[in-house]
Design a protein around this motif. Sequence first.
Motif, short mmCIF file in Angstrom:
data_model
loop_
_atom_site.label_atom_id
_atom_site.label_comp_id
_atom_site.label_asym_id
_atom_site.label_seq_id
_atom_site.Cartn_x
_atom_site.Cartn_y
_atom_site.Cartn_z
N PRO A 82 0.85 -1.20 0.00
CA PRO A 82 0.00 0.00 0.00
C PRO A 82 0.88 1.24 0.00
CG PRO A 82 0.04 -0.99 2.18
CD PRO A 82 0.79 -1.93 1.29
N ALA A 83 0.73 2.09 -1.00
CA ALA A 83 1.69 3.19 -1.16
C ALA A 83 1.03 4.45 -1.70
CB ALA A 83 2.83 2.77 -2.09
N THR A 84 1.61 5.57 -1.30
CA THR A 84 1.28 6.88 -1.87
C THR A 84 2.54 7.47 -2.46
OG1 THR A 84 -0.50 7.32 -0.27
CG2 THR A 84 0.49 9.23 -1.34
N TYR A 85 2.43 8.00 -3.67
CA TYR A 85 3.56 8.68 -4.29
C TYR A 85 3.24 10.17 -4.38
CZ TYR A 85 7.69 9.64 -6.98
OH TYR A 85 8.91 10.14 -7.37
N ILE A 86 4.08 11.00 -3.79
CA ILE A 86 3.90 12.45 -3.83
C ILE A 86 4.82 13.02 -4.91
CG2 ILE A 86 4.10 14.62 -2.56
CD1 ILE A 86 3.60 13.01 0.01
N LYS A 87 4.23 13.59 -5.94
CA LYS A 87 5.00 14.20 -7.03
C LYS A 87 5.05 15.70 -6.84
CE LYS A 87 7.48 14.25 -10.65
NZ LYS A 87 8.27 15.34 -10.01
N CYS A 88 6.26 16.24 -6.73
CA CYS A 88 6.45 17.68 -6.59
C CYS A 88 6.65 18.29 -7.98
CB CYS A 88 7.65 17.96 -5.69
SG CYS A 88 7.41 17.37 -4.00
N LEU A 89 5.72 19.13 -8.39
CA LEU A 89 5.60 19.51 -9.79
C LEU A 89 6.70 20.43 -10.29
CD1 LEU A 89 1.73 19.95 -9.96
CD2 LEU A 89 3.09 17.97 -10.64
N LEU A 90 7.35 21.19 -9.41
CA LEU A 90 8.45 22.04 -9.86
C LEU A 90 9.69 21.23 -10.19
CD1 LEU A 90 8.27 25.17 -7.50
CD2 LEU A 90 7.32 24.87 -9.80
N ASP A 91 9.69 19.95 -9.83
CA ASP A 91 10.80 19.05 -10.12
C ASP A 91 10.46 18.14 -11.31
OD1 ASP A 91 13.44 18.13 -9.41
OD2 ASP A 91 12.51 16.29 -8.68
N GLY A 92 9.54 18.59 -12.15
CA GLY A 92 9.07 17.78 -13.27
C GLY A 92 7.64 17.36 -13.02
N ASP A 93 6.79 17.48 -14.04
CA ASP A 93 5.36 17.27 -13.81
C ASP A 93 4.90 15.84 -14.03
OD1 ASP A 93 5.61 17.23 -16.54
OD2 ASP A 93 4.32 18.96 -16.91
N PRO A 143 6.21 22.78 4.48
CA PRO A 143 6.11 21.77 5.54
C PRO A 143 4.70 21.54 6.04
CG PRO A 143 7.12 23.80 6.37
CD PRO A 143 7.07 23.92 4.88
N ARG A 144 3.91 22.59 6.15
CA ARG A 144 2.54 22.42 6.65
C ARG A 144 1.70 21.62 5.66
NH1 ARG A 144 -0.49 27.51 9.15
NH2 ARG A 144 1.16 27.08 10.66
N GLU A 145 1.82 21.93 4.39
CA GLU A 145 1.07 21.20 3.37
C GLU A 145 1.54 19.74 3.30
OE1 GLU A 145 -1.54 20.36 0.12
OE2 GLU A 145 -1.54 21.75 1.81
N LEU A 146 2.85 19.53 3.38
CA LEU A 146 3.35 18.17 3.34
C LEU A 146 2.85 17.38 4.54
CD1 LEU A 146 5.07 15.92 2.15
CD2 LEU A 146 7.07 16.92 3.30
N ALA A 147 2.84 17.98 5.72
CA ALA A 147 2.32 17.30 6.90
C ALA A 147 0.86 16.92 6.72
CB ALA A 147 2.50 18.18 8.14
N ARG A 148 0.09 17.82 6.10
CA ARG A 148 -1.33 17.51 5.85
C ARG A 148 -1.46 16.32 4.91
NH1 ARG A 148 -4.89 17.90 2.09
NH2 ARG A 148 -3.45 18.95 0.64
N VAL A 149 -0.66 16.31 3.84
CA VAL A 149 -0.72 15.20 2.89
C VAL A 149 -0.32 13.90 3.56
CG1 VAL A 149 0.29 14.27 0.77
CG2 VAL A 149 -0.36 16.69 0.88
N LEU A 150 0.72 13.95 4.39
CA LEU A 150 1.16 12.74 5.09
C LEU A 150 0.07 12.24 6.04
CD1 LEU A 150 4.88 13.57 5.94
CD2 LEU A 150 4.02 12.09 4.12
N ALA A 151 -0.54 13.17 6.76
CA ALA A 151 -1.59 12.77 7.70
C ALA A 151 -2.76 12.11 6.96
CB ALA A 151 -2.07 13.98 8.49
N GLU A 152 -3.13 12.65 5.81
CA GLU A 152 -4.21 12.06 5.03
C GLU A 152 -3.81 10.70 4.47
OE1 GLU A 152 -5.33 14.94 2.12
OE2 GLU A 152 -6.37 16.23 3.57
N SER A 153 -2.55 10.56 4.08
CA SER A 153 -2.10 9.25 3.58
C SER A 153 -2.10 8.22 4.70
CB SER A 153 -0.69 9.36 2.98
OG SER A 153 0.29 9.51 3.99
N GLY A 154 -1.82 8.68 5.92
CA GLY A 154 -1.79 7.77 7.06
C GLY A 154 -3.15 7.20 7.43
#
Length: 233
Positions: free
Chosen positions: A175-186, A217-228
């Motif tokens: 079970p996995a989530t992949y977070i793609k950061c768009l400024l590093d390639g879309d 960091p705040r947005e990343l924490a939110r995404v991690l919490a939702e993935s959890g």
Amino acid sequence: MTNFVLVAGARLGASAWDEVAAELRAAGHRPHPLTLSGLAEKRDVPAGQQTHVQDIVAEVERLDLREVVLVGHSYAGVPVGQAAERIGGRLARVVFVDSDVPVDGQSFLSGWPSDHVRKEIEENDGFWPLVGTDYYADQGLTDEQISRLLDDATPHPGATLTEPAVLTRPLGDLPATYIKCLLDGDEPTPVVAELLKSERWNLVEMDTGHWPMYSQPRELARVLAESGTATPS
């Protein structure tokens, strides 16, 4: 409440997660930032890639964590992906933050033009050397955030980049989530795009650069919490 084991990418240790960890704690979760061998305060510890895999497994077992979300950023996706299958029933989910993923028998440097990295490692006593300010340009970082990145960084042990990954089952089974950061390639890499075809994987996009623990960091924490809280398929 979710247990998060947070592992930063090349050159970085646990301090990279300071702001994200604070946000997760405030939301009632238990973050466990981890410094891998050979980096930051552990810079004098010899390390290869399998050392890093064992670092992660040992931390989960030492803390006796259950329902754990393993989070790997950049290079750390390679050892985190291997550790995820080795902790068995302790795993709730693995989250790859704009990271590479392990491919059985291949190293972090496989599959992309990396001869210059191998040369840098050879010329720097077995370490991937530090980089300058320009390396972090156009990644959504403020001057202060880039300064923090530079202060947090230490040379990266080269053997961790050149040793092959070892997997015993398909990564797409986890079970996995992949977070793609768009400024590093879309677009995700072809290997990740194939994995995202699995019903057990999902994709989350962030409108920032390759170091979201510094830039958002705040947005990343939110995404991690939702993935959890995601239910494994």
